[in-house]
Write a protein that holds these residues in place. Structure first.
Motif, mmCIF file in Angstrom:
data_model
loop_
_atom_site.group_PDB
_atom_site.id
_atom_site.type_symbol
_atom_site.label_atom_id
_atom_site.label_comp_id
_atom_site.label_asym_id
_atom_site.label_seq_id
_atom_site.Cartn_x
_atom_site.Cartn_y
_atom_site.Cartn_z
ATOM 1 N N GLU A 50 -1.579 3.203 -8.001
ATOM 2 C CA GLU A 50 -1.839 1.776 -8.239
ATOM 3 C C GLU A 50 -2.029 1.496 -9.724
ATOM 4 O OE1 GLU A 50 -4.033 0.306 -4.139
ATOM 5 O OE2 GLU A 50 -5.157 1.541 -5.572
ATOM 6 N N ILE A 51 -2.734 2.381 -10.410
ATOM 7 C CA ILE A 51 -2.912 2.205 -11.853
ATOM 8 C C ILE A 51 -1.565 2.236 -12.558
ATOM 9 C CG2 ILE A 51 -3.821 3.294 -13.950
ATOM 10 C CD1 ILE A 51 -6.234 4.185 -12.260
ATOM 11 N N ALA A 52 -0.710 3.189 -12.196
ATOM 12 C CA ALA A 52 0.607 3.297 -12.821
ATOM 13 C C ALA A 52 1.420 2.031 -12.604
ATOM 14 C CB ALA A 52 1.347 4.513 -12.256
ATOM 15 N N SER A 53 1.397 1.513 -11.376
ATOM 16 C CA SER A 53 2.161 0.308 -11.058
ATOM 17 C C SER A 53 1.644 -0.902 -11.818
ATOM 18 C CB SER A 53 2.104 0.053 -9.547
ATOM 19 O OG SER A 53 2.738 -1.158 -9.220
ATOM 20 N N ARG A 54 0.330 -1.073 -11.838
ATOM 21 C CA ARG A 54 -0.262 -2.229 -12.506
ATOM 22 C C ARG A 54 -0.087 -2.156 -14.025
ATOM 23 N NH1 ARG A 54 -5.014 -4.843 -9.913
ATOM 24 N NH2 ARG A 54 -4.823 -4.586 -7.670
ATOM 25 N N ALA A 55 -0.101 -0.939 -14.574
ATOM 26 C CA ALA A 55 0.010 -0.765 -16.024
ATOM 27 C C ALA A 55 1.457 -0.751 -16.497
ATOM 28 C CB ALA A 55 -0.681 0.526 -16.447
ATOM 29 N N GLY A 56 2.403 -0.614 -15.563
ATOM 30 C CA GLY A 56 3.802 -0.582 -15.950
ATOM 31 C C GLY A 56 4.213 0.720 -16.615
#
Length: 270
Positions: A50-56
Motif C-alpha cells: 500500500e505504501i508503494a502504491s500510494r507513494a508511486g
C-alpha cells in the motif's frame, strides 16, 4: 478520501518534469518524502504494498526506503503488526515548524486572549492553495477528535478562513482556486457553485470578515478574518466557531466580529 475525517486534500506534491530535470534536485530524498506522504490520507496502518502504491514507487524501492526511515525513527511498525505507521521522530519536525514560524509566534498570545474573550473555539490556519492548514487550535466545550489536531486541513473554498483569504486575493486568482478544488460537499449546505462562493467572497470583502454557516459541519457557524503579509497578501486566517444551538449567525457575528478583527489587526501590526 472519506469526508468523515473532515480533511481537505492532502499536501502531497508529485514530481514535475522540471524538478526531475533539475541537476540540484535529489530524487532519492523526494521519494523518501513521498513514502512519508503515503500516510496523509490513511485511516489505519499501511502494508508495504500500500505504501508503494500510494507513494508511486515500486515495492523494492518502498522496502528500502521504509527500512531506512524505520531505522531512523520516522516510520514504526504497528503494535499489533498490522502494518506501518509514522514514527515519533516526525513530531520533532512539527515542533520545529511551530516554534520557529514567526506568524505563529506572534499570533499565539493574541489568539489566547481572543479565546478568553469569546469563549468559543479559536483556530489559526495558514494558506496552502486549495486548502488551509490549522497550526493552532484553542478548544471550546464542544469538540471532536479531529477538531483538536494541528495539521488538520479544510478546503479553502468552503471554510470561513478560506473565504476570508480568498477575499484578499485578486478575483481571477480566487476563482481559479475555487474551480481547481474538489468541491465535494461536506454538508447539504456546502456551497459548491463557483458564482455562489464568489458572492460570499464579495460579502466578505465588504464586511471585512466571513460568516460560514454549516459549510464544514452541521450545526456550526464560523467566522473568519484574514491575516496578511506586509504587502497585503494573505498568509492565513483566524477562525472562530460556535454552535447554532446557542447562536444565530447574526448574533454570532455581532459578538465575535469586532474581537476577531481587532485580533487580526494586532497580529498584522506586529
Amino acid at each position: 478520501m472519506s469526508r468523515n475525517t473532515l480533511r481537505a486534500e492532502s499536501g502531497v506534491r508529485y514530481l514535475s518534469d522540471e524538478q526531475r530535470a533539475d541537476p540540484l534536485f535529489t530524487n532519492s530524498i523526494a521519494r523518501a518524502l513521498q513514502v512519508l506522504a503515503a500516510f496523509h490520507q490513511a485511516d489505519r496502518p499501511l502494508s508495504l504494498s500500500e505504501i508503494a502504491s500510494r507513494a508511486g514507487v515500486d515495492r523494492s524501492a518502498a522496502q528500502r526506503i521504509v527500512h531506512t526511515l524505520r531505522s531512523l525513527g520516522y516510520i514504526a511498525r504497528d503494535a499489533d503488526d498490522r502494518g506501518f505507521l509514522p514514527g515519533i521522530r516526525i513530531l520533532d519536525h512539527t515542533l520545529d515548524y511551530l516554534r520557529l514560524n514567526p506568524l505563529i509566534q506572534k499570533a499565539t498570545p493574541v489568539l489566547l486572549e481572543l479565546r478568553r474573550n469569546v469563549r468559543e473555539r479559536v483556530d489559526l490556519s495558514l494558506f496552502d492553495g486549495q486548502r488551509v492548514v490549522y497550526t493552532a487550535r484553542m478548544q471550546s466545550k464542544r469538540e471532536t477528535f479531529y477538531a483538536t489536531l494541528v495539521g488538520h486541513s479544510v478546503p479553502t473554498f468552503s471554510s470561513s478562513g478560506g473565504w476570508a483569504i480568498l477575499a484578499r486575493l485578486p478575483q481571477d486568482e480566487a476563482r481559479d482556486i475555487i474551480e481547481a478544488s474538489d468541491r465535494t460537499p461536506f454538508t447539504p449546505r456546502t456551497l459548491t457553485d463557483t458564482d455562489a462562493i464568489m458572492e460570499q467572497i464579495q460579502l466578505t470583502q465588504q464586511r471585512g470578515y466571513s460568516i460560514a454557516v454549516e459549510q464544514i459541519l452541521l450545526g456550526e457557524v464560523a467566522l473568519g478574518v484574514a491575516i496578511n503579509a506586509p504587502n497585503g497578501r494573505p498568509l492565513g486566517a483566524i477562525h472562530v466557531a460556535g454552535s447554532l444551538a446557542e447562536w444565530t449567525p447574526e448574533e454570532f457575528a455581532n459578538r465575535v466580529a469586532p474581537l476577531a478583527l481587532e485580533a487580526a489587526r494586532a497580529i498584522n501590526h506586529s
